[in-house]
Design a protein around this motif. Structure first.
Motif, short mmCIF file in Angstrom:
data_model
loop_
_atom_site.label_atom_id
_atom_site.label_comp_id
_atom_site.label_asym_id
_atom_site.label_seq_id
_atom_site.Cartn_x
_atom_site.Cartn_y
_atom_site.Cartn_z
N VAL A 28 0.94 -1.23 0.02
CA VAL A 28 0.05 0.05 0.16
C VAL A 28 0.94 1.41 -0.11
O VAL A 28 2.10 1.16 0.48
CB VAL A 28 -0.77 0.11 1.15
N LEU B 215 1.03 5.14 1.32
CA LEU B 215 0.51 6.18 2.34
C LEU B 215 0.59 7.52 1.81
O LEU B 215 1.30 7.81 0.59
CB LEU B 215 1.35 6.01 3.56
N ASP B 216 -0.01 8.69 2.25
CA ASP B 216 -0.15 9.67 1.54
C ASP B 216 0.90 10.47 1.61
O ASP B 216 1.11 11.55 1.02
CB ASP B 216 -1.53 10.54 1.59
N SER C 267 5.28 7.21 1.13
CA SER C 267 6.06 5.98 1.66
C SER C 267 5.08 4.97 1.27
O SER C 267 3.78 4.81 1.27
CB SER C 267 6.40 6.19 3.19
N ARG C 268 5.76 3.64 1.46
CA ARG C 268 5.28 2.32 0.66
C ARG C 268 5.34 1.43 1.99
O ARG C 268 6.30 1.40 2.55
CB ARG C 268 5.80 1.77 -0.55
N GLN C 269 4.23 0.62 2.32
CA GLN C 269 4.45 -0.72 3.13
C GLN C 269 4.10 -1.83 2.36
O GLN C 269 2.94 -1.96 1.66
CB GLN C 269 3.49 -0.41 4.12
N GLU D 169 -5.09 -2.84 -2.05
CA GLU D 169 -3.86 -2.94 -2.17
C GLU D 169 -3.21 -3.15 -3.64
O GLU D 169 -4.03 -3.72 -4.51
CB GLU D 169 -3.30 -4.14 -1.52
#
Lengths: 233, 233
Positions: free
Chosen positions: B50, B52-53, B56-58, B81
DNA sequence: CGCGGGTTTGAGCCTACTCAACAGATGTGG
DNA sequence: CCACATCTGTTGAGTAGGCTCAAACCCGCG
């Protein structure tokens, strides 16, 4: 959300025949316990958590009435997680075999269990992203919103103000923070005018800003269940 | 692990009729895309993540052959996702209705999907605990072990040495760290004699110590599936 | 009235982050 | 075959967010 047939309803009733009452603080199962049962949470709030070997605790999930508990006992003989009552609770235990029979007799209920799993998965991945990539303040804001929404699901009258029902230590264990830092973040949210705190209750003063600072997504919304199989009876 | 009957086997074959090939780097679906299909990953490695605004990525999960992808599309119209190919891959798409029919016709397969969900849930909660409560070094060690075990599941000949197949940036996005810090942690593990790095490969020099420093639990082990319903055909 | 669990606040520290520069490898087009 | 861009990995220097330790406070309860 979905209307059950009589047969399906009775099948669920049958599953939940027995009942067990738990006081706040009681643990239903401890990590690594030899287990076989699963549970339906009928009332109250519980949590599942794990202990790491440095003694710290991670809260995995907060459960409220209607949730299935310990479904992982379906496949593991030794419980992977501890389950504890956050308030006085009642649970209805059932056996693997009962679930197995249910799947065979009621495919639509099987599908609903699948749906339930996916909602839970989405919630878990949201928390994963929060722990991995968001600030302490965002995580605390997120758990506040989640708890309010949960409360509202069970009681439509809940508005901006609600009983949190978690200690700051518990919030910390859920968000991967220390209790001390949770305290500071709550104060900060308060100072910024996003929330107010009053005798065990939290009130949202600026829900919009709170949501903005937390990336919160409500995974119980916007479900599409049109594909569910026909019920059998 | 479980022997399928001919009927069950054919039902799965049927599900996986069509096939699609993906090059490394291609995204199968993007967050918030309007979607309806799910997929079986037939070969290669993919990841779901995902954004984030803050940009960054998780990374939520690394998938390898045999995994079900995008099961959450079952209940959400908009993908929660992003799913991307980490290597060249082939996937087999299928529709909600196909899954629905499968649940009705083959309760034992329904049960196996449930089992799959629970394994995945356990893996997710392990990662949650890792992100919330363990050090950077422990998280990196954990992902190394997980990747090795995954590789070994597909190819029994894999021993201490394996191709990681992730950039340090990807490791960072999976563990909630920055690429820079991942690099330092790898170096530290190397300096301490726990691993060696050689041209894209990682070799475990002290697996015991690595496992000890990472709290790793293999959730594919010690499953109990004795309760599965009878197969129908 | 004293006790215990939870909360609050301060001071100092350390882990992981940011920013920056550089080295290798790979690929691309001229 | 070279020049250049891009992507990945490596290392250094300085910063900051969240932690630890410690003390005090509040409140309900026996």
């Amino acid at each position: 959300m979905v209307v059950l047939t009589d047969m399906e309803y009775r099948a669920l009733e049958h599953l939940e025949q027995r009942e067990r009452h738990l006081r706040r603080g009681v643990t239903l199962q401890r990590e690594n316990d030899r287990v076989g049962e699963m549970f339906v949470l009928r009332s109250g709030r519980m949590m599942s958590s794990v202990l790491l070997d440095d003694g710290s605790r991670q809260i995995l999930r907060i459960h409220s009435a209607g949730d299935l508990l310990a479904v992982s006992n379906l496949i593991y003989d030794n419980a992977p997680e501890t389950i504890t009552a956050l308030s006085d609770c009642t649970v209805a235990p059932f056996e693997r075999a009962a679930l197995s029979a249910l799947l065979v007799a009621h495919p639509r209920l099987a599908a609903l269990i699948l749906v339930y799993n996916q909602i839970e998965r989405a919630a878990l991945t949201d928390r994963l992203a929060a722990l991995g990539r968001t600030s302490a303040k965002a995580r605390v804001a997120a758990i506040l919103i989640e708890m309010r929404n949960r409360a509202r699901m069970l009681d439509k009258s809940v508005g901006d103000s609600f009983v949190l029902g978690l200690t700051q230590e518990e919030i910390g264990d859920a968000t991967g923070l220390t209790a001390v830092h949770v305290n500071r973040m709550l104060r900060q949210l308060e100072d910024e005018g996003l929330i107010a705190r009053e005798a065990g209750r939290v009130r949202f003063r600026d829900e919009r800003a709170l949501a903005r600072s937390s990336n919160f997504v409500d995974r119980y919304e916007k479900l599409d269940l049109g594909w569910l199989p026909e019920s059998r009876g």
